[in-house]
Design a protein around this motif. Structure first.
Motif, short mmCIF file in Angstrom:
data_model
loop_
_atom_site.label_atom_id
_atom_site.label_comp_id
_atom_site.label_asym_id
_atom_site.label_seq_id
_atom_site.Cartn_x
_atom_site.Cartn_y
_atom_site.Cartn_z
N THR A 34 0.84 -1.20 0.00
CA THR A 34 0.00 0.00 0.00
C THR A 34 0.88 1.25 0.00
N PHE A 35 1.95 1.22 0.78
CA PHE A 35 2.86 2.36 0.84
C PHE A 35 3.49 2.62 -0.53
N VAL A 36 3.99 1.56 -1.17
CA VAL A 36 4.64 1.71 -2.48
C VAL A 36 3.64 2.21 -3.52
N ARG A 37 2.43 1.64 -3.53
CA ARG A 37 1.40 2.09 -4.49
C ARG A 37 1.06 3.57 -4.28
N GLY A 38 0.91 3.97 -3.02
CA GLY A 38 0.59 5.38 -2.72
C GLY A 38 1.71 6.31 -3.12
N MET A 39 2.95 5.94 -2.83
CA MET A 39 4.09 6.78 -3.19
C MET A 39 4.25 6.84 -4.71
N ARG A 40 4.04 5.71 -5.37
CA ARG A 40 4.15 5.68 -6.83
C ARG A 40 3.10 6.59 -7.47
N ALA A 41 1.87 6.52 -6.96
CA ALA A 41 0.80 7.38 -7.49
C ALA A 41 1.17 8.85 -7.30
N ALA A 42 1.72 9.19 -6.15
CA ALA A 42 2.11 10.58 -5.90
C ALA A 42 3.25 11.00 -6.83
N LEU A 43 4.26 10.15 -6.95
CA LEU A 43 5.42 10.51 -7.76
C LEU A 43 5.10 10.58 -9.26
N GLU A 44 4.11 9.83 -9.70
CA GLU A 44 3.74 9.85 -11.12
C GLU A 44 2.61 10.83 -11.41
N SER A 45 2.21 11.61 -10.42
CA SER A 45 1.10 12.55 -10.59
C SER A 45 1.51 13.73 -11.47
N GLU A 46 0.52 14.39 -12.01
CA GLU A 46 0.75 15.59 -12.81
C GLU A 46 1.40 16.68 -11.96
N TYR A 47 0.99 16.78 -10.70
CA TYR A 47 1.55 17.79 -9.79
C TYR A 47 3.06 17.64 -9.69
N VAL A 48 3.52 16.42 -9.43
CA VAL A 48 4.97 16.17 -9.31
C VAL A 48 5.65 16.34 -10.66
N SER A 49 5.05 15.84 -11.73
CA SER A 49 5.65 15.95 -13.06
C SER A 49 5.93 17.40 -13.43
N GLN A 50 5.05 18.31 -13.04
CA GLN A 50 5.21 19.71 -13.39
C GLN A 50 6.27 20.41 -12.53
N ARG A 51 6.74 19.75 -11.48
CA ARG A 51 7.74 20.34 -10.59
C ARG A 51 9.05 19.55 -10.55
N LEU A 52 9.10 18.46 -11.29
CA LEU A 52 10.25 17.56 -11.26
C LEU A 52 11.56 18.24 -11.68
N HIS A 53 11.48 19.21 -12.58
CA HIS A 53 12.70 19.88 -13.04
C HIS A 53 13.42 20.59 -11.90
N HIS A 54 12.68 21.03 -10.88
CA HIS A 54 13.32 21.67 -9.72
C HIS A 54 14.21 20.67 -8.98
N TRP A 55 13.69 19.46 -8.80
CA TRP A 55 14.46 18.41 -8.13
C TRP A 55 15.67 18.01 -8.97
N ILE A 56 15.48 17.89 -10.28
CA ILE A 56 16.58 17.53 -11.18
C ILE A 56 17.69 18.57 -11.08
N ASN A 57 17.32 19.86 -11.03
CA ASN A 57 18.32 20.92 -10.90
C ASN A 57 19.10 20.80 -9.59
N LEU A 58 18.41 20.41 -8.51
CA LEU A 58 19.07 20.27 -7.21
C LEU A 58 20.01 19.07 -7.17
N ILE A 59 19.58 17.96 -7.72
CA ILE A 59 20.35 16.72 -7.58
C ILE A 59 21.36 16.53 -8.71
N TYR A 60 20.98 16.79 -9.94
CA TYR A 60 21.84 16.52 -11.10
C TYR A 60 22.30 17.77 -11.83
N GLY A 61 21.79 18.93 -11.46
CA GLY A 61 22.00 20.09 -12.31
C GLY A 61 22.72 21.25 -11.68
N VAL A 62 22.36 22.42 -12.16
CA VAL A 62 23.07 23.66 -11.84
C VAL A 62 23.02 24.02 -10.37
N GLN A 63 22.07 23.50 -9.62
CA GLN A 63 21.95 23.85 -8.20
C GLN A 63 22.60 22.79 -7.30
#
Length: 194
Positions: A34-63
């Motif tokens: 249940t935990f994995v399904r809930g987290m997967r649904a959250a991570l694959e949501s439109e809300y997260v998709s539209q903000r994912l570039h911020h995380w990419i910048n922090l972890i892999y990018g210019v920030q």
């Protein structure tokens, strides 16, 4: 619940409580599935998709490093940065110190290599993707011929985005589980301290 598998006794927290088994949140009702399904649904949501570039910048990018990292309070211990230590050379010069550095990496982790020198673009909304994407995902034989040649002619970064869109639409339409990065051949290379 998920079990501690650190290879040794769990380390205590600052308050003396051992870091051991994972404690699931109440909404998971004690079920790892249940935990994995809930987290997967959250991570694959439109809300997260539209903000994912911020995380990419922090972890892999210019920030990840330098002034941009300081502005975002995204600073780590120097040993966590990729390439901060030549572990092979350190093993020859000072084996006990090399073992300490390896233990640090196992216990606290390390950052991946910095992949992007410029800000990562925002992902296109799945709600605004072209109509041809679902048609491609519903007709794999047609996609595997003419469309695959067209996709292959794209620059690598654009090709990856198009193929990710096809996979996302296919999963959306058919409810198939997403493949892991490793099984898709997109696994991360091992870090400097591996």
């Amino acid at each position: 619940p998920p079990r501690h598998s650190g290879g040794g006794p769990p380390a205590p927290r600052h308050n003396g409580v051992a870091v051991d088994d994972v404690t699931l949140p109440p909404w998971a009702s004690g079920s790892a599935d249940t935990f994995v399904r809930g987290m997967r649904a959250a991570l694959e949501s439109e809300y997260v998709s539209q903000r994912l570039h911020h995380w990419i910048n922090l972890i892999y990018g210019v920030q990840q490093r330098g002034p941009a990292a300081q502005e975002r309070c995204n600073l780590y211990h120097e040993l966590m940065y990729d390439g901060s230590v030549d572990l092979a050379q350190l093993r020859v010069k000072n084996k006990p110190l090399a073992q300490q550095v390896e233990a640090f990496a196992r216990n606290f982790g390390q950052l991946p290599p910095q992949l992007f020198a410029a800000g990562h673009p925002k992902r296109a909304s799945i709600l605004k993707m072209p109509v041809c994407i679902p048609l491609i995902s519903m007709h794999p034989p047609a996609f595997s011929t003419a469309a695959s040649r067209a996709v292959a002619s794209l620059p690598p970064s654009r090709r990856a985005r198009v193929l990710a869109g096809v996979v996302a639409w296919s999963q959306h339409l058919h409810g198939s589980p997403s493949r892991s990065r490793a099984s898709a051949g997109l696994g991360a290379e091992s870090g400097a301290l591996s």
